[in-house]
Motif scaffolding. Sequence first.
Motif, PDB file in Angstrom:
ATOM      1  N   ALA A   8      60.731  -1.453  79.295  1.00 27.74           N
ATOM      2  CA  ALA A   8      60.792  -0.421  78.258  1.00 27.74           C
ATOM      3  C   ALA A   8      62.253  -0.090  77.963  1.00 27.74           C
ATOM      4  CB  ALA A   8      60.031   0.821  78.700  1.00 27.74           C
ATOM      5  N   GLY A   9      63.075  -0.013  79.008  1.00 25.23           N
ATOM      6  CA  GLY A   9      64.498   0.230  78.817  1.00 25.23           C
ATOM      7  C   GLY A   9      65.172  -0.880  78.042  1.00 25.23           C
ATOM      8  N   VAL A  10      64.827  -2.112  78.363  1.00 21.10           N
ATOM      9  CA  VAL A  10      65.398  -3.257  77.640  1.00 21.10           C
ATOM     10  C   VAL A  10      64.998  -3.201  76.171  1.00 21.10           C
ATOM     11  CG1 VAL A  10      65.309  -5.776  77.423  1.00 21.10           C
ATOM     12  CG2 VAL A  10      65.561  -4.731  79.678  1.00 21.10           C
ATOM     13  N   SER A  11      63.755  -2.859  75.892  1.00 20.49           N
ATOM     14  CA  SER A  11      63.305  -2.807  74.497  1.00 20.49           C
ATOM     15  C   SER A  11      64.006  -1.682  73.734  1.00 20.49           C
ATOM     16  CB  SER A  11      61.791  -2.650  74.417  1.00 20.49           C
ATOM     17  OG  SER A  11      61.385  -1.409  74.934  1.00 20.49           O
ATOM     18  N   ALA A  17      70.269  -1.398  69.405  1.00 21.57           N
ATOM     19  CA  ALA A  17      71.349  -2.293  68.974  1.00 21.57           C
ATOM     20  C   ALA A  17      71.065  -2.862  67.583  1.00 21.57           C
ATOM     21  CB  ALA A  17      71.536  -3.418  69.983  1.00 21.57           C
ATOM     22  N   ILE A  18      69.827  -3.237  67.335  1.00 21.80           N
ATOM     23  CA  ILE A  18      69.467  -3.754  66.009  1.00 21.80           C
ATOM     24  C   ILE A  18      69.611  -2.661  64.962  1.00 21.80           C
ATOM     25  CG2 ILE A  18      67.540  -4.595  64.602  1.00 21.80           C
ATOM     26  CD1 ILE A  18      66.614  -6.151  67.111  1.00 21.80           C
ATOM     27  N   SER A  19      69.141  -1.466  65.277  1.00 21.77           N
ATOM     28  CA  SER A  19      69.261  -0.351  64.352  1.00 21.77           C
ATOM     29  C   SER A  19      70.727  -0.023  64.076  1.00 21.77           C
ATOM     30  CB  SER A  19      68.551   0.871  64.925  1.00 21.77           C
ATOM     31  OG  SER A  19      68.698   1.981  64.094  1.00 21.77           O
ATOM     32  N   TYR A  39      71.267   8.366  66.109  1.00 23.82           N
ATOM     33  CA  TYR A  39      69.943   8.018  66.615  1.00 23.82           C
ATOM     34  C   TYR A  39      69.961   6.667  67.320  1.00 23.82           C
ATOM     35  CZ  TYR A  39      67.795  11.866  64.051  1.00 23.82           C
ATOM     36  OH  TYR A  39      67.440  13.102  63.594  1.00 23.82           O
ATOM     37  N   SER A  40      70.669   5.706  66.738  1.00 25.60           N
ATOM     38  CA  SER A  40      70.748   4.376  67.343  1.00 25.60           C
ATOM     39  C   SER A  40      71.396   4.430  68.722  1.00 25.60           C
ATOM     40  CB  SER A  40      71.542   3.426  66.445  1.00 25.60           C
ATOM     41  OG  SER A  40      70.950   3.326  65.182  1.00 25.60           O
ATOM     42  N   ILE A  41      72.491   5.151  68.821  1.00 31.31           N
ATOM     43  CA  ILE A  41      73.167   5.293  70.114  1.00 31.31           C
ATOM     44  C   ILE A  41      72.276   6.042  71.091  1.00 31.31           C
ATOM     45  CG2 ILE A  41      75.151   6.358  71.259  1.00 31.31           C
ATOM     46  CD1 ILE A  41      76.748   5.689  68.698  1.00 31.31           C
ATOM     47  N   VAL A  46      68.857   6.040  76.022  1.00 31.27           N
ATOM     48  CA  VAL A  46      67.532   6.180  76.647  1.00 31.27           C
ATOM     49  C   VAL A  46      67.169   4.890  77.374  1.00 31.27           C
ATOM     50  CG1 VAL A  46      65.063   6.393  76.138  1.00 31.27           C
ATOM     51  CG2 VAL A  46      66.681   7.955  75.093  1.00 31.27           C
ATOM     52  N   GLY A  47      67.448   3.750  76.770  1.00 33.06           N
ATOM     53  CA  GLY A  47      67.157   2.465  77.407  1.00 33.06           C
ATOM     54  C   GLY A  47      67.939   2.283  78.694  1.00 33.06           C
ATOM     55  N   ILE A  48      69.210   2.620  78.677  1.00 32.61           N
ATOM     56  CA  ILE A  48      70.027   2.509  79.883  1.00 32.61           C
ATOM     57  C   ILE A  48      69.500   3.442  80.970  1.00 32.61           C
ATOM     58  CG2 ILE A  48      72.332   2.976  80.824  1.00 32.61           C
ATOM     59  CD1 ILE A  48      73.435   1.994  78.097  1.00 32.61           C
ATOM     60  N   ALA A  49      69.111   4.648  80.584  1.00 37.74           N
ATOM     61  CA  ALA A  49      68.575   5.609  81.557  1.00 37.74           C
ATOM     62  C   ALA A  49      67.277   5.092  82.175  1.00 37.74           C
ATOM     63  CB  ALA A  49      68.349   6.955  80.888  1.00 37.74           C
ATOM     64  N   LEU A  50      66.401   4.495  81.378  1.00 40.52           N
ATOM     65  CA  LEU A  50      65.148   3.953  81.914  1.00 40.52           C
ATOM     66  C   LEU A  50      65.406   2.810  82.891  1.00 40.52           C
ATOM     67  CD1 LEU A  50      62.784   3.941  78.810  1.00 40.52           C
ATOM     68  CD2 LEU A  50      62.560   5.316  80.881  1.00 40.52           C
TER      69      LEU A  50
END
Length: 67
Positions: A8-11, A17-19, A39-41, A46-50
Amino acid sequence: MRTWLFWAGVSFIIGGAISLALNLSVQSSLSMLEDLTGYSIGWIVVGIALILFSKLRDKKEGTFEKT
C-alpha cells in the motif's frame, strides 16, 4: 509479514510521483499548481510512512525479512 502495508505504501508513492509529474508538466496558474503539488507530496509522505510502519512492525515482531 504484513505485506499489504508495504505494498500500500509503494502504491501511494507511485501514485504521488505520477500525480506530481503530471502537475509539474502542465502549464497552468501558479495557485492551482501549488495546491495539487501539495497533495501529491502528501501522498508520497503517506506511502513512506506506511512502508516505515510495516518494516518497524515486522522488525518488532521478529519476522523481518531482508529483501
